[in-house]
Design a protein around this motif. Structure first.
Motif, PDB file in Angstrom:
ATOM      1  N   VAL A  64       0.832  -1.197   0.000  1.00  0.00           N
ATOM      2  CA  VAL A  64       0.000   0.000   0.000  1.00  0.00           C
ATOM      3  C   VAL A  64       0.870   1.252   0.000  1.00  0.00           C
ATOM      4  CG1 VAL A  64      -1.710   1.293   1.344  1.00  0.00           C
ATOM      5  CG2 VAL A  64      -1.863  -1.204   1.195  1.00  0.00           C
ATOM      6  N   GLU A  65       0.471   2.236  -0.798  1.00  0.00           N
ATOM      7  CA  GLU A  65       1.137   3.527  -0.813  1.00  0.00           C
ATOM      8  C   GLU A  65       0.118   4.628  -0.538  1.00  0.00           C
ATOM      9  OE1 GLU A  65       4.856   2.638  -3.853  1.00  0.00           O
ATOM     10  OE2 GLU A  65       3.308   4.102  -4.411  1.00  0.00           O
ATOM     11  N   ILE A  66       0.428   5.465   0.436  1.00  0.00           N
ATOM     12  CA  ILE A  66      -0.457   6.560   0.831  1.00  0.00           C
ATOM     13  C   ILE A  66       0.212   7.872   0.478  1.00  0.00           C
ATOM     14  CG2 ILE A  66      -1.614   7.675   2.782  1.00  0.00           C
ATOM     15  CD1 ILE A  66      -1.422   4.941   4.262  1.00  0.00           C
ATOM     16  N   THR A  67      -0.546   8.749  -0.178  1.00  0.00           N
ATOM     17  CA  THR A  67      -0.054  10.102  -0.454  1.00  0.00           C
ATOM     18  C   THR A  67      -0.942  11.093   0.292  1.00  0.00           C
ATOM     19  OG1 THR A  67       0.677   9.418  -2.653  1.00  0.00           O
ATOM     20  CG2 THR A  67       0.471  11.782  -2.265  1.00  0.00           C
ATOM     21  N   ILE A  68      -0.310  12.018   0.991  1.00  0.00           N
ATOM     22  CA  ILE A  68      -1.044  13.011   1.780  1.00  0.00           C
ATOM     23  C   ILE A  68      -1.055  14.347   1.049  1.00  0.00           C
ATOM     24  CG2 ILE A  68      -1.189  14.206   4.002  1.00  0.00           C
ATOM     25  CD1 ILE A  68      -1.678  11.230   4.279  1.00  0.00           C
ATOM     26  N   PHE A  69      -2.245  14.920   0.921  1.00  0.00           N
ATOM     27  CA  PHE A  69      -2.424  16.211   0.250  1.00  0.00           C
ATOM     28  C   PHE A  69      -2.762  17.283   1.283  1.00  0.00           C
ATOM     29  CE2 PHE A  69      -2.572  14.974  -4.270  1.00  0.00           C
ATOM     30  CZ  PHE A  69      -2.633  13.592  -4.138  1.00  0.00           C
ATOM     31  N   TYR A  70      -2.200  18.448   1.091  1.00  0.00           N
ATOM     32  CA  TYR A  70      -2.424  19.562   2.015  1.00  0.00           C
ATOM     33  C   TYR A  70      -3.091  20.741   1.319  1.00  0.00           C
ATOM     34  CZ  TYR A  70       0.594  17.038   5.240  1.00  0.00           C
ATOM     35  OH  TYR A  70       1.124  16.088   6.075  1.00  0.00           O
ATOM     36  N   ALA A  71      -3.435  21.741   2.116  1.00  0.00           N
ATOM     37  CA  ALA A  71      -4.086  22.928   1.560  1.00  0.00           C
ATOM     38  C   ALA A  71      -3.090  23.902   0.949  1.00  0.00           C
ATOM     39  CB  ALA A  71      -4.898  23.644   2.644  1.00  0.00           C
ATOM     40  N   ASP A  72      -1.864  23.873   1.420  1.00  0.00           N
ATOM     41  CA  ASP A  72      -0.957  24.968   1.072  1.00  0.00           C
ATOM     42  C   ASP A  72       0.450  24.522   0.697  1.00  0.00           C
ATOM     43  OD1 ASP A  72      -0.179  24.028   3.481  1.00  0.00           O
ATOM     44  OD2 ASP A  72      -0.414  25.922   4.555  1.00  0.00           O
ATOM     45  N   ARG A  73       0.602  23.237   0.385  1.00  0.00           N
ATOM     46  CA  ARG A  73       1.928  22.789  -0.050  1.00  0.00           C
ATOM     47  C   ARG A  73       1.791  21.515  -0.880  1.00  0.00           C
ATOM     48  NH1 ARG A  73       3.321  20.196   5.851  1.00  0.00           N
ATOM     49  NH2 ARG A  73       1.429  21.282   6.398  1.00  0.00           N
ATOM     50  N   GLU A  74       2.859  21.120  -1.508  1.00  0.00           N
ATOM     51  CA  GLU A  74       2.824  19.945  -2.380  1.00  0.00           C
ATOM     52  C   GLU A  74       2.543  18.666  -1.580  1.00  0.00           C
ATOM     53  OE1 GLU A  74       3.368  19.562  -6.011  1.00  0.00           O
ATOM     54  OE2 GLU A  74       2.530  21.536  -5.613  1.00  0.00           O
ATOM     55  N   PRO A  75       1.945  17.682  -2.230  1.00  0.00           N
ATOM     56  CA  PRO A  75       1.667  16.415  -1.543  1.00  0.00           C
ATOM     57  C   PRO A  75       2.939  15.738  -1.052  1.00  0.00           C
ATOM     58  CG  PRO A  75       0.949  16.341  -3.860  1.00  0.00           C
ATOM     59  CD  PRO A  75       1.416  17.725  -3.606  1.00  0.00           C
ATOM     60  N   VAL A  76       2.787  14.929  -0.025  1.00  0.00           N
ATOM     61  CA  VAL A  76       3.907  14.218   0.597  1.00  0.00           C
ATOM     62  C   VAL A  76       3.640  12.720   0.519  1.00  0.00           C
ATOM     63  CG1 VAL A  76       5.193  13.843   2.744  1.00  0.00           C
ATOM     64  CG2 VAL A  76       4.371  16.145   2.163  1.00  0.00           C
ATOM     65  N   GLY A  77       4.660  11.985   0.112  1.00  0.00           N
ATOM     66  CA  GLY A  77       4.509  10.546   0.049  1.00  0.00           C
ATOM     67  C   GLY A  77       5.474   9.954  -0.938  1.00  0.00           C
ATOM     68  N   PRO A  78       5.391   8.672  -1.199  1.00  0.00           N
ATOM     69  CA  PRO A  78       4.411   7.786  -0.596  1.00  0.00           C
ATOM     70  C   PRO A  78       4.847   7.274   0.781  1.00  0.00           C
ATOM     71  CG  PRO A  78       5.723   6.578  -2.197  1.00  0.00           C
ATOM     72  CD  PRO A  78       6.185   8.003  -2.239  1.00  0.00           C
ATOM     73  N   TYR A  79       3.847   7.120   1.643  1.00  0.00           N
ATOM     74  CA  TYR A  79       4.010   6.355   2.871  1.00  0.00           C
ATOM     75  C   TYR A  79       3.718   4.907   2.502  1.00  0.00           C
ATOM     76  CZ  TYR A  79       3.592  10.917   5.149  1.00  0.00           C
ATOM     77  OH  TYR A  79       3.774  12.222   5.533  1.00  0.00           O
ATOM     78  N   ARG A  80       4.622   4.032   2.844  1.00  0.00           N
ATOM     79  CA  ARG A  80       4.465   2.634   2.418  1.00  0.00           C
ATOM     80  C   ARG A  80       4.145   1.740   3.607  1.00  0.00           C
ATOM     81  NH1 ARG A  80       8.753   4.195  -1.169  1.00  0.00           N
ATOM     82  NH2 ARG A  80       8.011   4.029  -3.326  1.00  0.00           N
ATOM     83  N   LEU A  81       3.191   0.841   3.402  1.00  0.00           N
ATOM     84  CA  LEU A  81       2.917  -0.166   4.429  1.00  0.00           C
ATOM     85  C   LEU A  81       2.360  -1.404   3.753  1.00  0.00           C
ATOM     86  CD1 LEU A  81      -0.440  -0.188   5.034  1.00  0.00           C
ATOM     87  CD2 LEU A  81       0.151   2.004   6.033  1.00  0.00           C
ATOM     88  N   ARG A  82       2.322  -2.478   4.509  1.00  0.00           N
ATOM     89  CA  ARG A  82       1.839  -3.747   3.990  1.00  0.00           C
ATOM     90  C   ARG A  82       0.650  -4.224   4.811  1.00  0.00           C
ATOM     91  NH1 ARG A  82       7.378  -7.150   2.592  1.00  0.00           N
ATOM     92  NH2 ARG A  82       8.325  -5.483   1.356  1.00  0.00           N
ATOM     93  N   VAL A  83      -0.275  -4.850   4.130  1.00  0.00           N
ATOM     94  CA  VAL A  83      -1.381  -5.497   4.822  1.00  0.00           C
ATOM     95  C   VAL A  83      -1.338  -6.970   4.417  1.00  0.00           C
ATOM     96  CG1 VAL A  83      -3.862  -5.517   5.281  1.00  0.00           C
ATOM     97  CG2 VAL A  83      -2.721  -3.362   4.663  1.00  0.00           C
ATOM     98  N   ALA A  84      -1.114  -7.820   5.393  1.00  0.00           N
ATOM     99  CA  ALA A  84      -0.937  -9.238   5.101  1.00  0.00           C
ATOM    100  C   ALA A  84      -2.205  -9.840   4.492  1.00  0.00           C
ATOM    101  CB  ALA A  84      -0.567  -9.984   6.392  1.00  0.00           C
ATOM    102  N   ALA A  85      -2.047 -10.931   3.786  1.00  0.00           N
ATOM    103  CA  ALA A  85      -3.180 -11.648   3.204  1.00  0.00           C
ATOM    104  C   ALA A  85      -4.131 -12.090   4.309  1.00  0.00           C
ATOM    105  CB  ALA A  85      -2.671 -12.863   2.418  1.00  0.00           C
ATOM    106  N   ARG A  86      -5.430 -11.962   4.057  1.00  0.00           N
ATOM    107  CA  ARG A  86      -6.480 -12.396   4.989  1.00  0.00           C
ATOM    108  C   ARG A  86      -6.366 -11.731   6.357  1.00  0.00           C
ATOM    109  NH1 ARG A  86      -4.211 -16.627   2.670  1.00  0.00           N
ATOM    110  NH2 ARG A  86      -3.176 -17.260   4.608  1.00  0.00           N
ATOM    111  N   ARG A  87      -6.014 -10.438   6.362  1.00  0.00           N
ATOM    112  CA  ARG A  87      -5.847  -9.720   7.614  1.00  0.00           C
ATOM    113  C   ARG A  87      -6.460  -8.323   7.520  1.00  0.00           C
ATOM    114  NH1 ARG A  87      -4.430 -14.124   8.476  1.00  0.00           N
ATOM    115  NH2 ARG A  87      -2.661 -14.902   9.694  1.00  0.00           N
ATOM    116  N   VAL A  88      -6.771  -7.765   8.695  1.00  0.00           N
ATOM    117  CA  VAL A  88      -7.070  -6.333   8.780  1.00  0.00           C
ATOM    118  C   VAL A  88      -5.873  -5.612   9.373  1.00  0.00           C
ATOM    119  CG1 VAL A  88      -9.572  -6.649   9.037  1.00  0.00           C
ATOM    120  CG2 VAL A  88      -8.118  -6.536  11.088  1.00  0.00           C
ATOM    121  N   ARG A  89      -5.848  -4.312   9.148  1.00  0.00           N
ATOM    122  CA  ARG A  89      -4.832  -3.485   9.789  1.00  0.00           C
ATOM    123  C   ARG A  89      -5.388  -2.084   9.962  1.00  0.00           C
ATOM    124  NH1 ARG A  89       1.554  -2.444   8.018  1.00  0.00           N
ATOM    125  NH2 ARG A  89       1.977  -1.036   9.775  1.00  0.00           N
TER     126      ARG A  89
END
Lengths: 126, 126, 126, 126
Positions: free
Chosen positions: B48-73
């Motif tokens: 998973v890659e998350i990009t954060i958008f703001y009101a007054d500056r360029e987006p920041v990212g990607p924040y990377r994380l993993r979600v295992a198969a058959r799991r919640v996180r």
């Protein structure tokens, strides 16, 4: 970093608007309000037009605003003034049109009681 | 038991993020926060890659994380640190991309007032 | 009166489950809980299977239940016992499969604080 | 100003209705209730039919109402009387059919506790 892929849609709508009349706590953070939250994830500025619908009179609008490329913008409905403010405590709905895809969420902070209550959900895609 | 059918989508977005500044009550359970809830119902780990958008500056990212198969996180946005923390009390949005279908919900616990307030809803499928 | 047209879908999912541990106020009305709300608007009984996904172990299920034709049914996740209860205060998600179309909403009553907090929204159609 | 483009759909449904029994605070503003919020953004009046589904008896309806062209209308489920009131504290669902596209949201004000709690979200498009 450059994120350039637009998300969302060009038409959104809300049915259940009603800006709470009373507020408790420090302004402006705890002032009761309805707001629209925009995300423009694309590379082109969005020209947005909002039309407000009422229970007992013709719709009013368009209210025009811009959401810059790759930016979010949160707008309190209480703060819309041109072509006319939305009265407090009055049922309204809105239709939001944008020339490029954006994401629109609706949110409410109701501090009629000091504990406060919050609502939030994505608008309906037209 | 093996559940192997993926649900959801590969792109999700949120427009109305804002991590509350103040908290009341025991940490970390009652600490005010925004969070993303992931369900990966399929048989492959999700990148998973998350990009954060703001009101007054360029987006920041990607924040990377993993979600295992058959799991919640569940991930508190407050806890994202690389490539940079999300400031409290600041409007933001996010776009979530995954290499396999997942379900993404947004949730908030706001204990600015001791009674607390909660939000929760599925993100918009990009 | 006979209403016979089914609404909804056959697969639904929730990502952000977590049954609150504490409760305040009279039982069972004010007992903290997560619940699923079913509407079977069609003319055939629905055979429903729920699978629960966790953060750190294999999914559990199916939990089986029926929703009669032209009926609603609200089920507290706290009350699911076969093949095993969902622990309180634990992140989970769920996938709901039905042999006929139904509508599924997720709701939470959290009375960790006496004022209580509520969540509610349609599940994601898988 | 004339806004003439309809938004929404002709069939909507809600699964998790339950009008709270108790209320605190001034009537009618703080009376606990479930409500449906309609937006008819089009140029034709909407003829709406609501059917209420219960857990233990046949559905009741249709409840008929109109939403004027280019107008919103909020209807408390508590106030529906013909062909019969919805009992308080009772699980119900509803299906809403309209002859022209409208947007339908569900909302709840629960003042069982004085602080109050609110829910709101778009209904499911049938």
């Amino acid at each position: 970093m450059k994120s350039t892929k637009a998300v969302g849609a060009s038409c959104w709508a809300i049915a259940g608007g009603r800006i709470p009349v009373d507020s408790a706590g420090p302004e402006p953070q705890r002032t009761s309000h309805d707001r629209l939250c925009f995300l423009n994830a694309g590379d082109a500025e969005a020209q947005v037009e909002i039309t407000i619908f009422y229970a007992d009179r013709e719709p009013v609008g368009p209210y025009r605003l811009r959401v810059a490329a790759r930016r979010v913008r949160q707008v309190r409905l209480n703060d819309l003034i041109d072509p006319g403010p939305i009265p407090l405590g009055t049922d309204y709905g809105c239709v939001v049109n944008s020339d490029v895809p954006v994401l629109v969420e609706f949110a409410r902070l109701d501090t009629t009681q000091p504990a406060g209550a919050q609502l939030g959900f994505p608008a309906h895609t037209g």
